[in-house]
Design a protein around this motif. Structure first.
Motif, short mmCIF file in Angstrom:
data_model
loop_
_atom_site.label_atom_id
_atom_site.label_comp_id
_atom_site.label_asym_id
_atom_site.label_seq_id
_atom_site.Cartn_x
_atom_site.Cartn_y
_atom_site.Cartn_z
N LYS A 116 100.30 11.60 -20.50
CA LYS A 116 99.52 12.17 -19.40
C LYS A 116 98.43 13.04 -19.99
O LYS A 116 98.56 13.53 -21.10
CB LYS A 116 100.37 12.99 -18.44
N THR A 117 97.34 13.20 -19.26
CA THR A 117 96.33 14.14 -19.69
C THR A 117 96.81 15.55 -19.36
O THR A 117 97.77 15.73 -18.62
CB THR A 117 94.99 13.86 -18.99
N ILE A 118 96.13 16.53 -19.93
CA ILE A 118 96.51 17.91 -19.68
C ILE A 118 96.18 18.26 -18.23
O ILE A 118 95.09 17.98 -17.74
CB ILE A 118 95.77 18.86 -20.63
N SER A 119 97.13 18.86 -17.55
CA SER A 119 96.92 19.21 -16.15
C SER A 119 95.81 20.27 -16.02
O SER A 119 95.81 21.26 -16.75
CB SER A 119 98.22 19.76 -15.55
N PRO A 120 94.87 20.07 -15.07
CA PRO A 120 93.82 21.08 -14.85
C PRO A 120 94.37 22.44 -14.43
O PRO A 120 93.68 23.44 -14.55
CB PRO A 120 92.97 20.46 -13.73
N SER A 121 95.63 22.46 -13.96
CA SER A 121 96.22 23.73 -13.54
C SER A 121 96.86 24.50 -14.69
O SER A 121 97.40 25.59 -14.49
CB SER A 121 97.28 23.48 -12.46
N THR A 122 96.79 23.94 -15.90
CA THR A 122 97.37 24.63 -17.06
C THR A 122 96.68 25.97 -17.28
O THR A 122 95.45 26.03 -17.36
CB THR A 122 97.21 23.77 -18.34
N PRO A 123 97.42 27.06 -17.36
CA PRO A 123 96.79 28.39 -17.54
C PRO A 123 95.97 28.46 -18.82
O PRO A 123 96.33 27.88 -19.84
CB PRO A 123 98.00 29.34 -17.61
N SER A 124 94.86 29.17 -18.75
CA SER A 124 94.00 29.34 -19.93
C SER A 124 94.76 29.95 -21.09
O SER A 124 94.49 29.64 -22.26
CB SER A 124 92.79 30.21 -19.57
N ALA A 125 95.69 30.85 -20.79
CA ALA A 125 96.45 31.49 -21.85
C ALA A 125 97.23 30.47 -22.68
O ALA A 125 97.37 30.61 -23.90
CB ALA A 125 97.42 32.52 -21.26
N ILE A 126 97.73 29.42 -22.02
CA ILE A 126 98.48 28.38 -22.73
C ILE A 126 97.53 27.52 -23.56
O ILE A 126 97.86 27.13 -24.69
CB ILE A 126 99.29 27.53 -21.73
N LEU A 127 96.35 27.24 -23.04
CA LEU A 127 95.37 26.48 -23.81
C LEU A 127 94.93 27.27 -25.04
O LEU A 127 94.76 26.70 -26.13
CB LEU A 127 94.17 26.14 -22.94
N CYS A 128 94.77 28.57 -24.91
CA CYS A 128 94.45 29.42 -26.06
C CYS A 128 95.61 29.47 -27.04
O CYS A 128 95.42 29.50 -28.26
CB CYS A 128 94.09 30.83 -25.60
N GLN A 129 96.83 29.47 -26.52
CA GLN A 129 98.01 29.44 -27.39
C GLN A 129 98.03 28.15 -28.20
O GLN A 129 98.40 28.15 -29.38
CB GLN A 129 99.27 29.55 -26.51
N LEU A 130 97.62 27.04 -27.57
CA LEU A 130 97.55 25.77 -28.29
C LEU A 130 96.52 25.84 -29.40
O LEU A 130 96.79 25.40 -30.53
CB LEU A 130 97.19 24.63 -27.33
N LEU A 131 95.33 26.36 -29.12
CA LEU A 131 94.29 26.47 -30.14
C LEU A 131 94.78 27.30 -31.32
O LEU A 131 94.52 26.97 -32.48
CB LEU A 131 93.02 27.06 -29.55
N SER A 132 95.47 28.39 -31.03
CA SER A 132 96.01 29.24 -32.09
C SER A 132 97.04 28.48 -32.91
O SER A 132 97.05 28.57 -34.16
CB SER A 132 96.63 30.50 -31.47
N LEU A 133 97.93 27.74 -32.23
CA LEU A 133 98.94 26.97 -32.94
C LEU A 133 98.30 25.91 -33.84
O LEU A 133 98.69 25.76 -35.01
CB LEU A 133 99.88 26.29 -31.94
N MET A 134 97.33 25.17 -33.33
CA MET A 134 96.72 24.09 -34.11
C MET A 134 95.95 24.65 -35.31
O MET A 134 95.89 24.01 -36.35
CB MET A 134 95.80 23.27 -33.22
N THR A 135 95.39 25.85 -35.17
CA THR A 135 94.74 26.49 -36.31
C THR A 135 95.78 26.86 -37.36
O THR A 135 95.57 26.65 -38.57
CB THR A 135 93.98 27.75 -35.84
N ARG A 136 96.90 27.40 -36.92
CA ARG A 136 97.98 27.75 -37.85
C ARG A 136 98.53 26.51 -38.55
O ARG A 136 98.75 26.51 -39.76
CB ARG A 136 99.10 28.47 -37.08
N LEU A 137 98.72 25.43 -37.79
CA LEU A 137 99.28 24.21 -38.38
C LEU A 137 98.30 23.56 -39.34
O LEU A 137 98.72 22.95 -40.33
CB LEU A 137 99.69 23.22 -37.28
N ARG A 138 97.02 23.70 -39.07
CA ARG A 138 96.02 23.18 -40.02
C ARG A 138 96.15 23.92 -41.35
O ARG A 138 96.11 23.32 -42.43
CB ARG A 138 94.62 23.37 -39.45
N CYS A 139 96.32 25.23 -41.27
CA CYS A 139 96.50 26.05 -42.47
C CYS A 139 97.75 25.62 -43.23
O CYS A 139 97.73 25.44 -44.45
CB CYS A 139 96.57 27.52 -42.07
N LEU A 140 98.87 25.44 -42.52
CA LEU A 140 100.12 25.06 -43.17
C LEU A 140 100.06 23.64 -43.73
O LEU A 140 100.61 23.36 -44.80
CB LEU A 140 101.28 25.16 -42.17
N THR A 141 99.39 22.74 -43.01
CA THR A 141 99.24 21.38 -43.49
C THR A 141 98.56 21.36 -44.86
O THR A 141 99.01 20.66 -45.78
CB THR A 141 98.41 20.55 -42.48
#
Length: 370
Positions: A116-141
């Protein structure tokens, strides 16, 4: 003045949609105008993230099963947020555990449908949490990549001379009985390929997803462990071994299995790994075709093909993630040349590994294909 504030919304949307997630995270934090744009235009924020991860250009976006993992993590976080909120977020009922099969590596010729695509009702805080996670995982990768490749480059590798026939070469269980070899100096071909990075990222996302599911899903108990959980989902195979190999490294970094998840999210590490490899090591069309064939047969990578259930001694070197071009440069022959492969790969074994091989070969119940 923040120059992004001078752009029309559609131009800014187009620019942001052509970044990767860590770059979007950096720009979100660096530009007040970008931050306001994303939070004020909530539906565009989700659209931009979907556009980034679905980018179909070669060496862009995410592999389909990695996309599924990202979207499922967002869904789990949204459900967690809903349980805590006085005004629950309205999300359709979803069988999360039943959706985990979509995170299995899949053939490009017969892919599963988009979860499924990301729901438009997803809170911005969760989208920011995702960006933070993906940045961290890029570093660990990339921290993992450079650490394990450094170990591979330090291996004392020798190749077996190409004679017509060798007798009992594969059966040797004492390193002193090796025939004379030809020394080979491993070669560093540079940054990971896009596929190698995607394998690493998928493994880290599976680890994150396990711990997030354990927080809220009563079907994942506190007694479950990461490798065992994914074995029940994927059965044995390349992806489970990739997860186990990452856990081997994470255990060492976190100083214990109990600390793995907290360290994974926020442990001390060099931020230089977010900028260390500006470009991927390029792959030829032939190598892309071979990678697609490997995915069709569930072999994942050439390193994974070569191991055939003999995993643990080689985990410190990360070989289950590496493509053929890197394996060749490191001087590690592939499985179809069994005598040559066993001779060279045996230089990666420690004395404890040799003792284990001797013990197992003395046990009639041991499967000698190992």
């Amino acid at each position: 003045m923040d120059p992004f504030g001078q752009l029309p919304w559609f131009a800014l949307q187009n620019i942001l949609s052509n970044l990767d997630l860590p770059s979007l995270h950096s720009l979100h934090n660096a530009s007040p105008e970008v931050m306001v744009f994303l939070h004020r235009n909530h539906n565009l924020f989700t659209y931009i993230i979907d556009a980034i991860i679905e980018n179909t250009a070669r060496e862009r976006g995410l592999m389909l099963h990695v996309q599924h993992a990202v979207r499922l993590i967002i869904f789990v976080w949204t459900r967690q947020s809903s349980h805590k909120s006085a005004v629950p977020v309205q999300e359709p009922d979803t069988d999360i555990l039943g959706s985990l099969q979509l995170i299995r590596e899949q053939s490009p010729y017969n892919p599963s449908p988009i979860w499924k695509t990301i729901s438009p009702s997803t809170p911005s805080a969760i989208l920011c949490q995702l960006l933070s996670l993906m940045t961290r995982l890029r570093c660990l990768t990339h921290a993992y990549f450079h650490s394990t490749i450094s170990k591979c480059l330090q291996i004392h590798v020798e190749h077996l001379p190409k004679k017509t026939k060798y007798i009992l070469t594969r059966g040797i269980v004492d390193p002193s009985q090796r025939p004379p070899g030809i020394p080979y100096t491993p070669v560093d071909i540079g940054p990971p390929t896009w596929l190698e990075e995607q394998r690493l990222l998928a493994g880290l996302l599976c680890i994150v997803l396990f711990y997030e599911l354990r927080k809220t899903n009563n079907q994942v108990s506190s007694d479950d462990n990461v490798e065992g959980f994914w074995t029940t989902v994927f059965e044995r195979g390349g992806q489970v071994e990739q997860i186990a190999t990452l856990l081997h490294w994470l255990d060492g970094q976190a100083s214990g299995h109990a600390k793995v998840y907290s360290w994974l999210l926020s442990g001390k590490g060099s931020e230089d790994y977010n900028r260390c490899c500006q470009r991927y090591t390029s792959m030829t069309d032939k190598q892309w075709v071979q990678a697609e064939i490997d995915l069709c047969s569930w072999r994942s990578s050439r390193g994974m093909q070569s191991l055939w259930r003999c995993y643990s001694p080689f985990r410190p070197y990360g070989v289950v993630f590496w493509d053929g071009i890197r394996m060749d440069a490191l001087g590690l022959p592939e499985a179809q040349y069994s005598h040559y492969m066993w001779f060279t790969w045996s230089f990666m074994l420690t004395e404890e590994d040799w003792e284990e091989i001797r013990r197992r070969q003395g046990d009639p119940s041991f499967d000698r294909r190992r």
